[in-house]
Scaffold this motif. Sequence first.
Motif, short mmCIF file in Angstrom:
data_model
loop_
_atom_site.label_atom_id
_atom_site.label_comp_id
_atom_site.label_asym_id
_atom_site.label_seq_id
_atom_site.Cartn_x
_atom_site.Cartn_y
_atom_site.Cartn_z
N LYS A 278 0.83 -1.21 0.00
CA LYS A 278 0.00 0.00 0.00
C LYS A 278 0.87 1.26 0.00
N GLU A 282 1.19 4.01 -3.19
CA GLU A 282 0.58 5.31 -2.94
C GLU A 282 1.61 6.43 -2.87
N ASP A 308 -7.09 -1.59 -1.40
CA ASP A 308 -5.64 -1.53 -1.57
C ASP A 308 -5.19 -2.42 -2.73
N SER A 455 -7.79 5.89 5.05
CA SER A 455 -6.60 5.22 4.55
C SER A 455 -6.40 3.85 5.20
N GLU A 456 -6.55 3.79 6.53
CA GLU A 456 -6.36 2.53 7.27
C GLU A 456 -7.41 2.43 8.35
N ARG A 478 -7.01 9.87 5.24
CA ARG A 478 -6.01 10.21 4.23
C ARG A 478 -5.52 11.64 4.48
N GLU A 481 -7.61 15.03 4.66
CA GLU A 481 -9.05 14.71 4.72
C GLU A 481 -9.58 14.91 6.14
#
Length: 543
Positions: A278, A282, A308, A455-456, A478, A481
């Motif tokens: 990931k 990215e 992902d 994101s996670e 993210r 964000e």
Amino acid sequence: MTAGDPVGGVRPNSTRVMNLATVLSQQARRHGGEPGLVWRDRVWDWAELETRVNAMAYALVHEFGVQQGDRILVQSSNCNQMFESMFAAFRVGAVWVPTNFRQTPDEVAYLAQSSGASLMICQANFAGHAEASRNASPALKQFIAIGESGFGEDYDAIVARNLGQTIKAAAVDRDDPCWYFYTSGTTGRPKAAVLTHGQMAFVINNHHGDLFPGTTHEDRSIVVAPLSHGAGVHQLCQVAHGCTTILLPTEKFDIDGLWRLVEQWKVTNLFTVPTIVKMLVEDPAVDRYDHSSLRYVIYAGAPMYREDQKRALNKLGKVLVQYFGLGEVTGAITVLPPMMHSAEDGPHARIGTCGFERTGMQVEIQDDQGNEVAQGETGEICAIGPAVFAGYYQNPEANAKSFRNGWFRTGDLGHMDEQGFVYITGRASDMYISGGSNVYPREVEEKLLQHPAISEVAILGVPDPVWGEVGVAVCVPRAGERVEAGELAAWLDGKVARYKLPKRYVFWPDMPKSAYGKIAKKLIREELEKRGDLNDAPQRLSA
């Protein structure tokens, strides 16, 4: 010839196998002048590596008195000496006991004591680890330092004075240990999984057949993780086919530097974990360098979230290979090859599966009594086959829990479809019971990761006076964000059953990860307790 009488009355030696260090000697004979190992500004060809390993192996026996079966503890970040130490230990019939170099001195001291190591190879900057290990284990009497130190003679000096010496590889049987592969210790103390010469010879062939077929001496492999665990197994397999190993030049994970090396050396394969994949795809560096040489990007250690997966496939192409397994089975349980990875959802996409059974391995989904469950039902994923380890060193209680009727119990929950594809629901320890219903966090995590601002994510079950347990979702937004709990609750509404919905949302700037880059729920739970977020969960955060 009578029943039970081996071929023509001749009884072969059924347990003698190749000493694993022989794979290095074979490359030195066939491809001696070709690059075997690259680290920083140095390139060692196969002949030079063989000479250095012979020198150290000779010293281990003739200067340090190492005998077959002795354990050699190795505390080191990735370097050429760490790489060589594996083959030197194997060659003399000793057991290689590598540590995770990021562990504390006390943690490594426990490994020294529990393994019964008599000699330690330790990088000079880990003097505290050497001292703690010496104090904890009376059996540990000898030290070799990688670099100048006050606790042992320098590894390279020992090699230099023994250059030209050769030593015949020790005769080994199939079940002779070669490697104590310490588990990550997510529940209690780490355990030493005993890997053997015969088992690992099977794994080498299995990995080549299932994970990176067609790999030859013209290929290049880059190491993204510590050689002490899965990356070490991967590199042993690369050596067996003469594939050049490239080590990253620094301990700090430099994504730009990695992609630069991929372009420079035309790297064809790498092994890592989903969170690192990931990060690699990215990062803007992925577009600055040519990575078209990559044929296999192998990921394991945890399932890869679907969002992902899509990003990686769109950025790298059909090069992803997933395998599922534990250190105890050296990963060899299931495989999902490149052709079965699809960036597009659809009726033919194998979404959510970790693949089918590895060659020579058998998988069964079992209930709590060890009975096979019906197709599609959830149970514990269990495996048998030659890749399964010999058991935990001096730990009968753990062995009793991990084996049942000959099957190795992975502790992972999942189900199997009609074609034999396995789907992981999660770790048995991840499941929580809310209002009398079982909740498997992964399903909900997958849905949250589809939100463009997330994101996670990791969901944990925590005690609740009303429902018994409820879910707490730890989320990483993210960059740039902003997201609120209400927005995520609305996002999930209708996508999963209401009893599965997290009751609280916590927003952090980053997620605690293990030393191998995996999201570790044990660390997340500890951090939740430390921050007090279990009692008063903040509902939003701008990243």
